[in-house]
Design a protein around this motif. Structure first.
Motif, short mmCIF file in Angstrom:
data_model
loop_
_atom_site.label_atom_id
_atom_site.label_comp_id
_atom_site.label_asym_id
_atom_site.label_seq_id
_atom_site.Cartn_x
_atom_site.Cartn_y
_atom_site.Cartn_z
N ARG A 176 0.84 -1.21 0.00
CA ARG A 176 0.00 0.00 0.00
C ARG A 176 0.88 1.26 0.00
NH1 ARG A 176 -4.16 0.23 4.81
NH2 ARG A 176 -2.26 0.64 5.96
N VAL A 177 1.97 1.21 0.75
CA VAL A 177 2.88 2.36 0.79
C VAL A 177 3.54 2.55 -0.58
CG1 VAL A 177 5.11 3.11 1.74
CG2 VAL A 177 3.31 2.31 3.26
N LEU A 178 3.95 1.45 -1.21
CA LEU A 178 4.61 1.54 -2.52
C LEU A 178 3.62 1.94 -3.61
CD1 LEU A 178 6.89 -1.64 -2.37
CD2 LEU A 178 7.54 0.73 -1.91
N ALA A 179 2.35 1.71 -3.37
CA ALA A 179 1.32 2.08 -4.36
C ALA A 179 1.23 3.59 -4.54
CB ALA A 179 -0.04 1.51 -3.93
N ASN A 180 1.68 4.33 -3.56
CA ASN A 180 1.74 5.80 -3.66
C ASN A 180 2.94 6.19 -4.50
OD1 ASN A 180 -0.37 7.09 -2.32
ND2 ASN A 180 0.52 6.57 -0.33
N LYS A 181 2.80 6.07 -5.80
CA LYS A 181 3.97 6.18 -6.68
C LYS A 181 4.54 7.58 -6.79
CE LYS A 181 3.07 2.12 -9.40
NZ LYS A 181 4.29 1.45 -8.99
N ASP A 182 3.72 8.58 -6.57
CA ASP A 182 4.23 9.94 -6.77
C ASP A 182 4.71 10.62 -5.49
OD1 ASP A 182 1.71 9.98 -5.84
OD2 ASP A 182 1.03 11.69 -7.04
N ALA A 183 4.91 9.85 -4.43
CA ALA A 183 5.48 10.45 -3.21
C ALA A 183 6.96 10.73 -3.46
CB ALA A 183 5.31 9.50 -2.04
N SER A 184 7.50 11.73 -2.77
CA SER A 184 8.94 11.98 -2.95
C SER A 184 9.75 11.46 -1.76
CB SER A 184 9.22 13.46 -3.21
OG SER A 184 8.38 14.27 -2.45
N ILE A 185 9.08 11.19 -0.66
CA ILE A 185 9.77 10.63 0.50
C ILE A 185 8.98 9.40 0.98
CG2 ILE A 185 10.55 11.04 2.87
CD1 ILE A 185 10.60 14.03 2.25
N TYR A 186 9.70 8.33 1.23
CA TYR A 186 9.07 7.10 1.75
C TYR A 186 9.65 6.81 3.13
CZ TYR A 186 7.16 6.40 -2.87
OH TYR A 186 6.45 6.57 -4.04
N ILE A 187 8.75 6.62 4.08
CA ILE A 187 9.18 6.36 5.46
C ILE A 187 8.73 4.97 5.87
CG2 ILE A 187 8.89 7.06 7.88
CD1 ILE A 187 8.45 9.93 6.88
N PHE A 188 9.64 4.19 6.41
CA PHE A 188 9.32 2.83 6.84
C PHE A 188 9.67 2.69 8.31
CE2 PHE A 188 10.51 2.82 2.37
CZ PHE A 188 9.44 2.17 1.79
N ASP A 189 8.66 2.65 9.15
CA ASP A 189 8.90 2.54 10.59
C ASP A 189 8.86 1.07 10.97
OD1 ASP A 189 9.20 2.91 13.29
OD2 ASP A 189 7.72 4.52 13.44
N GLU A 190 10.03 0.49 11.13
CA GLU A 190 10.18 -0.95 11.48
C GLU A 190 9.54 -1.84 10.40
OE1 GLU A 190 12.14 -1.83 13.72
OE2 GLU A 190 12.17 -0.28 15.25
N LEU A 191 10.01 -1.70 9.18
CA LEU A 191 9.49 -2.50 8.07
C LEU A 191 9.72 -4.00 8.30
CD1 LEU A 191 8.58 -3.10 5.14
CD2 LEU A 191 10.88 -2.46 4.38
N THR A 192 10.91 -4.36 8.76
CA THR A 192 11.28 -5.78 8.73
C THR A 192 11.28 -6.46 10.09
OG1 THR A 192 13.59 -5.07 8.80
CG2 THR A 192 12.67 -5.58 6.64
N SER A 193 10.82 -5.78 11.13
CA SER A 193 10.98 -6.40 12.46
C SER A 193 10.11 -7.64 12.66
CB SER A 193 10.78 -5.39 13.59
OG SER A 193 9.75 -4.54 13.29
N SER A 194 9.05 -7.82 11.86
CA SER A 194 8.24 -9.04 12.03
C SER A 194 8.68 -10.15 11.06
CB SER A 194 6.75 -8.71 11.84
OG SER A 194 6.53 -8.21 10.55
#
Ligand SMILES: Nc1ncnc2c1ncn2[C@@H]1O[C@H](COP(=O)(O)OP(=O)(O)OP(=O)(O)O)[C@@H](O)[C@H]1O
Ligand SMILES: [Mg+2]
Length: 224
Positions: free
Chosen positions: A127-145
Protein backbone atom coordinates in the motif's frame (compact mmCIF):
# COMPACT_ATOMS: atom_id res chain seq x y z
CA UNK A 1 13.66 16.33 21.02
CA UNK A 2 16.76 18.51 20.73
CA UNK A 3 20.05 18.68 18.84
CA UNK A 4 18.29 17.52 15.68
CA UNK A 5 20.10 18.95 12.68
CA UNK A 6 20.69 17.09 9.43
CA UNK A 7 20.22 17.28 5.67
CA UNK A 8 18.91 14.52 3.46
CA UNK A 9 20.12 14.74 -0.17
CA UNK A 10 18.01 13.51 -3.12
CA UNK A 11 17.68 9.71 -3.41
CA UNK A 12 19.31 9.29 0.01
CA UNK A 13 18.69 6.04 1.86
CA UNK A 14 18.64 7.03 5.50
CA UNK A 15 18.52 4.79 8.57
CA UNK A 16 17.38 6.12 11.92
CA UNK A 17 18.43 3.80 14.72
CA UNK A 18 18.21 3.91 18.48
CA UNK A 19 16.80 2.16 21.50
CA UNK A 20 13.11 1.76 22.24
CA UNK A 21 11.66 5.09 23.31
CA UNK A 22 14.64 7.09 21.99
CA UNK A 23 12.44 9.20 19.69
CA UNK A 24 12.74 7.60 16.24
CA UNK A 25 9.02 7.52 15.43
CA UNK A 26 8.59 11.02 16.85
CA UNK A 27 11.34 12.32 14.56
CA UNK A 28 9.73 10.94 11.41
CA UNK A 29 6.32 12.21 12.48
CA UNK A 30 7.90 15.67 12.67
CA UNK A 31 9.39 15.19 9.18
CA UNK A 32 6.00 14.08 7.89
CA UNK A 33 4.37 17.18 9.39
CA UNK A 34 2.18 15.15 11.77
CA UNK A 35 3.40 17.12 14.79
CA UNK A 36 4.04 20.86 14.95
CA UNK A 37 7.56 21.91 15.93
CA UNK A 38 8.08 24.47 18.68
CA UNK A 39 11.57 25.70 17.79
CA UNK A 40 13.71 25.40 14.68
CA UNK A 41 12.39 24.48 11.24
CA UNK A 42 12.14 21.74 8.70
CA UNK A 43 12.79 22.94 5.14
CA UNK A 44 11.97 20.97 2.00
CA UNK A 45 13.79 21.63 -1.28
CA UNK A 46 12.96 20.56 -4.79
CA UNK A 47 15.76 21.08 -7.35
CA UNK A 48 17.46 23.59 -5.02
CA UNK A 49 14.30 25.64 -4.58
CA UNK A 50 12.65 25.78 -1.24
CA UNK A 51 9.07 24.49 -1.30
CA UNK A 52 6.28 25.57 0.97
CA UNK A 53 4.36 22.89 2.84
CA UNK A 54 5.21 19.25 3.32
CA UNK A 55 5.98 17.19 0.20
CA UNK A 56 4.03 14.04 -0.57
CA UNK A 57 5.17 11.36 1.83
CA UNK A 58 4.25 7.68 1.84
CA UNK A 59 4.51 6.37 5.35
CA UNK A 60 4.55 2.83 6.71
CA UNK A 61 3.42 3.36 10.28
CA UNK A 62 4.96 1.29 13.05
CA UNK A 63 1.48 0.02 13.87
CA UNK A 64 -0.44 0.26 10.62
CA UNK A 65 -4.08 -0.58 10.02
CA UNK A 66 -5.63 -2.71 7.29
CA UNK A 67 -9.22 -2.44 6.18
CA UNK A 68 -11.82 -5.20 6.23
CA UNK A 69 -11.67 -5.83 2.50
CA UNK A 70 -9.45 -7.72 0.02
CA UNK A 71 -5.67 -7.41 -0.25
CA UNK A 72 -6.10 -5.80 -3.66
CA UNK A 73 -8.49 -3.19 -2.33
CA UNK A 74 -6.20 -2.48 0.60
CA UNK A 75 -3.33 -1.88 -1.80
CA UNK A 76 -5.39 0.45 -4.01
CA UNK A 77 -7.02 2.33 -1.20
CA UNK A 78 -4.94 5.52 -1.53
CA UNK A 79 -4.29 5.20 -5.26
CA UNK A 80 -7.35 4.04 -7.12
CA UNK A 81 -5.68 4.78 -10.46
CA UNK A 82 -3.34 1.83 -9.98
CA UNK A 83 -3.71 -0.57 -12.92
CA UNK A 84 -4.30 -4.30 -12.48
CA UNK A 85 -0.70 -4.92 -13.68
CA UNK A 86 0.68 -2.49 -11.14
CA UNK A 87 -1.27 -4.17 -8.34
CA UNK A 88 0.02 -7.57 -9.50
CA UNK A 89 3.57 -6.18 -9.58
CA UNK A 90 3.26 -4.98 -5.97
CA UNK A 91 1.76 -8.31 -4.87
CA UNK A 92 4.73 -10.07 -6.45
CA UNK A 93 7.29 -7.60 -5.11
CA UNK A 94 5.98 -7.84 -1.56
CA UNK A 95 5.96 -11.64 -1.61
CA UNK A 96 2.17 -11.99 -1.43
CA UNK A 97 1.88 -14.01 -4.63
CA UNK A 98 2.13 -17.35 -2.86
CA UNK A 99 -0.82 -16.67 -0.62
CA UNK A 100 -3.95 -18.63 -1.38
CA UNK A 101 -5.30 -16.82 -4.46
CA UNK A 102 -8.62 -16.26 -2.75
CA UNK A 103 -6.89 -14.11 -0.16
CA UNK A 104 -6.04 -11.40 -2.63
CA UNK A 105 -9.68 -11.17 -3.71
CA UNK A 106 -11.52 -11.89 -0.46
CA UNK A 107 -11.68 -9.97 2.76
CA UNK A 108 -8.74 -10.23 5.13
CA UNK A 109 -10.87 -9.26 8.14
CA UNK A 110 -10.80 -6.31 10.49
CA UNK A 111 -7.21 -5.02 10.51
CA UNK A 112 -6.12 -8.09 8.52
CA UNK A 113 -6.97 -10.54 11.29
CA UNK A 114 -6.97 -13.49 8.85
CA UNK A 115 -3.31 -12.81 7.93
CA UNK A 116 -0.10 -13.55 9.81
CA UNK A 117 1.87 -10.62 11.22
CA UNK A 118 4.42 -10.87 8.40
CA UNK A 119 1.71 -11.07 5.70
CA UNK A 120 -0.07 -8.09 7.16
CA UNK A 121 3.16 -6.10 7.07
CA UNK A 122 3.66 -7.00 3.40
CA UNK A 123 0.20 -5.72 2.50
CA UNK A 124 0.92 -2.49 4.37
CA UNK A 125 4.20 -2.25 2.44
CA UNK A 126 2.45 -2.79 -0.90
CA UNK A 127 0.00 0.00 0.00
CA UNK A 128 2.88 2.36 0.79
CA UNK A 129 4.61 1.54 -2.52
CA UNK A 130 1.32 2.08 -4.36
CA UNK A 131 1.74 5.80 -3.66
CA UNK A 132 3.97 6.18 -6.68
CA UNK A 133 4.23 9.94 -6.77
CA UNK A 134 5.48 10.45 -3.21
CA UNK A 135 8.94 11.98 -2.95
CA UNK A 136 9.77 10.63 0.50
CA UNK A 137 9.07 7.10 1.75
CA UNK A 138 9.18 6.36 5.46
CA UNK A 139 9.32 2.83 6.84
CA UNK A 140 8.90 2.54 10.59
CA UNK A 141 10.18 -0.95 11.48
CA UNK A 142 9.49 -2.50 8.07
CA UNK A 143 11.28 -5.78 8.73
CA UNK A 144 10.98 -6.40 12.46
CA UNK A 145 8.24 -9.04 12.03
CA UNK A 146 10.24 -10.91 9.37
CA UNK A 147 13.07 -13.42 9.62
CA UNK A 148 16.47 -12.16 8.53
CA UNK A 149 16.64 -13.73 5.06
CA UNK A 150 13.09 -12.72 4.14
CA UNK A 151 13.85 -9.24 5.44
CA UNK A 152 17.00 -8.93 3.32
CA UNK A 153 15.23 -10.04 0.12
CA UNK A 154 12.31 -7.69 0.73
CA UNK A 155 14.51 -4.74 1.60
CA UNK A 156 16.58 -5.18 -1.55
CA UNK A 157 13.41 -5.23 -3.67
CA UNK A 158 12.11 -2.08 -1.99
CA UNK A 159 15.43 -0.28 -2.51
CA UNK A 160 15.44 -1.23 -6.18
CA UNK A 161 11.85 -0.05 -6.63
CA UNK A 162 12.54 3.27 -4.88
CA UNK A 163 16.02 3.75 -6.30
CA UNK A 164 15.55 7.47 -7.03
CA UNK A 165 13.47 8.41 -3.97
CA UNK A 166 14.39 9.50 -0.48
CA UNK A 167 13.79 6.54 1.84
CA UNK A 168 13.90 6.67 5.62
CA UNK A 169 14.13 3.38 7.48
CA UNK A 170 13.56 3.37 11.22
CA UNK A 171 15.09 0.46 13.03
CA UNK A 172 15.55 -0.47 16.65
CA UNK A 173 18.31 -2.88 15.64
CA UNK A 174 21.24 -2.29 13.30
CA UNK A 175 20.46 -5.00 10.75
CA UNK A 176 21.18 -3.86 7.16
CA UNK A 177 22.08 -0.32 8.25
CA UNK A 178 25.56 -0.85 6.79
CA UNK A 179 24.09 -0.53 3.28
CA UNK A 180 22.49 2.88 3.90
CA UNK A 181 23.90 6.20 2.67
CA UNK A 182 23.40 7.91 5.99
CA UNK A 183 22.82 6.59 9.50
CA UNK A 184 21.41 8.70 12.30
CA UNK A 185 21.71 7.38 15.83
CA UNK A 186 19.18 8.72 18.33
CA UNK A 187 19.44 8.52 22.09
CA UNK A 188 17.07 10.20 24.54
CA UNK A 189 15.57 12.41 21.83
CA UNK A 190 18.95 13.67 20.57
CA UNK A 191 21.14 12.78 17.62
CA UNK A 192 24.28 11.30 19.15
CA UNK A 193 25.95 10.19 15.91
CA UNK A 194 25.44 10.73 12.22
CA UNK A 195 27.37 9.54 9.18
CA UNK A 196 27.99 6.71 6.76
CA UNK A 197 28.58 3.16 8.01
CA UNK A 198 32.33 3.53 7.42
CA UNK A 199 32.47 6.87 9.23
CA UNK A 200 30.57 5.59 12.24
CA UNK A 201 32.58 2.38 12.46
CA UNK A 202 35.89 4.28 12.16
CA UNK A 203 34.75 6.69 14.83
CA UNK A 204 34.46 3.78 17.26
CA UNK A 205 31.71 5.53 19.20
CA UNK A 206 28.16 4.58 20.15
CA UNK A 207 27.15 2.97 16.82
CA UNK A 208 30.35 0.94 16.78
CA UNK A 209 29.68 -0.18 20.33
CA UNK A 210 26.09 -1.17 19.43
CA UNK A 211 27.39 -3.07 16.40
CA UNK A 212 29.89 -4.96 18.49
CA UNK A 213 27.43 -5.71 21.27
CA UNK A 214 24.85 -7.03 18.76
CA UNK A 215 27.56 -9.22 17.21
CA UNK A 216 26.81 -7.76 13.79
CA UNK A 217 30.19 -6.37 12.81
CA UNK A 218 30.80 -9.40 10.62
CA UNK A 219 27.43 -9.30 8.88
CA UNK A 220 27.90 -8.86 5.15
CA UNK A 221 26.34 -5.90 3.47
CA UNK A 222 23.00 -6.59 1.84
CA UNK A 223 23.49 -6.45 -1.93
CA UNK A 224 22.19 -2.93 -2.40
N1 LIG B 1 2.17 11.58 21.38
C1 LIG B 1 3.03 11.53 22.39
N2 LIG B 1 2.90 12.35 23.45
C2 LIG B 1 3.78 12.32 24.47
N3 LIG B 1 4.85 11.49 24.51
C3 LIG B 1 5.03 10.66 23.49
C4 LIG B 1 4.15 10.63 22.38
N4 LIG B 1 4.59 9.68 21.51
C5 LIG B 1 5.68 9.16 22.06
N5 LIG B 1 5.95 9.74 23.25
C6 LIG B 1 7.09 9.45 24.12
O1 LIG B 1 8.25 9.95 23.47
C7 LIG B 1 9.33 9.03 23.59
C8 LIG B 1 9.81 8.63 22.21
O2 LIG B 1 8.78 7.86 21.59
P1 LIG B 1 8.94 7.26 20.12
O3 LIG B 1 7.65 6.61 19.78
O4 LIG B 1 9.43 8.33 19.21
O5 LIG B 1 10.11 6.19 20.36
P2 LIG B 1 10.78 5.17 19.35
O6 LIG B 1 12.25 5.49 19.31
O7 LIG B 1 10.04 5.16 18.07
O8 LIG B 1 10.60 3.79 20.14
P3 LIG B 1 10.24 2.32 19.62
O9 LIG B 1 11.52 1.71 19.10
O10 LIG B 1 9.77 1.62 20.86
O11 LIG B 1 9.18 2.43 18.58
C9 LIG B 1 8.83 7.88 24.44
O12 LIG B 1 9.25 8.09 25.76
C10 LIG B 1 7.31 7.98 24.32
O13 LIG B 1 6.70 7.50 25.49
MG1 LIG C 1 8.79 3.80 17.21
Amino acid sequence: MSNINFEVPPSCKLAIVGDTGSGKSTLVKLIAGLYPISTGEIAYYYKNHRKEGVPKISYLLQDGYLFDTSIKNNIKIFNEKLSEEEVEHLIELCGLKNLNKAYTEETIGENGKYLSGGEKRRVELARVLANKDASIYIFDELTSSLDKNTARVLLNKVLKELNNKICIFIKHNLEFTEGMDLIIVIKDGRIVELGSYEELMNKKGYYHMLMLSSGQEKVHKADF
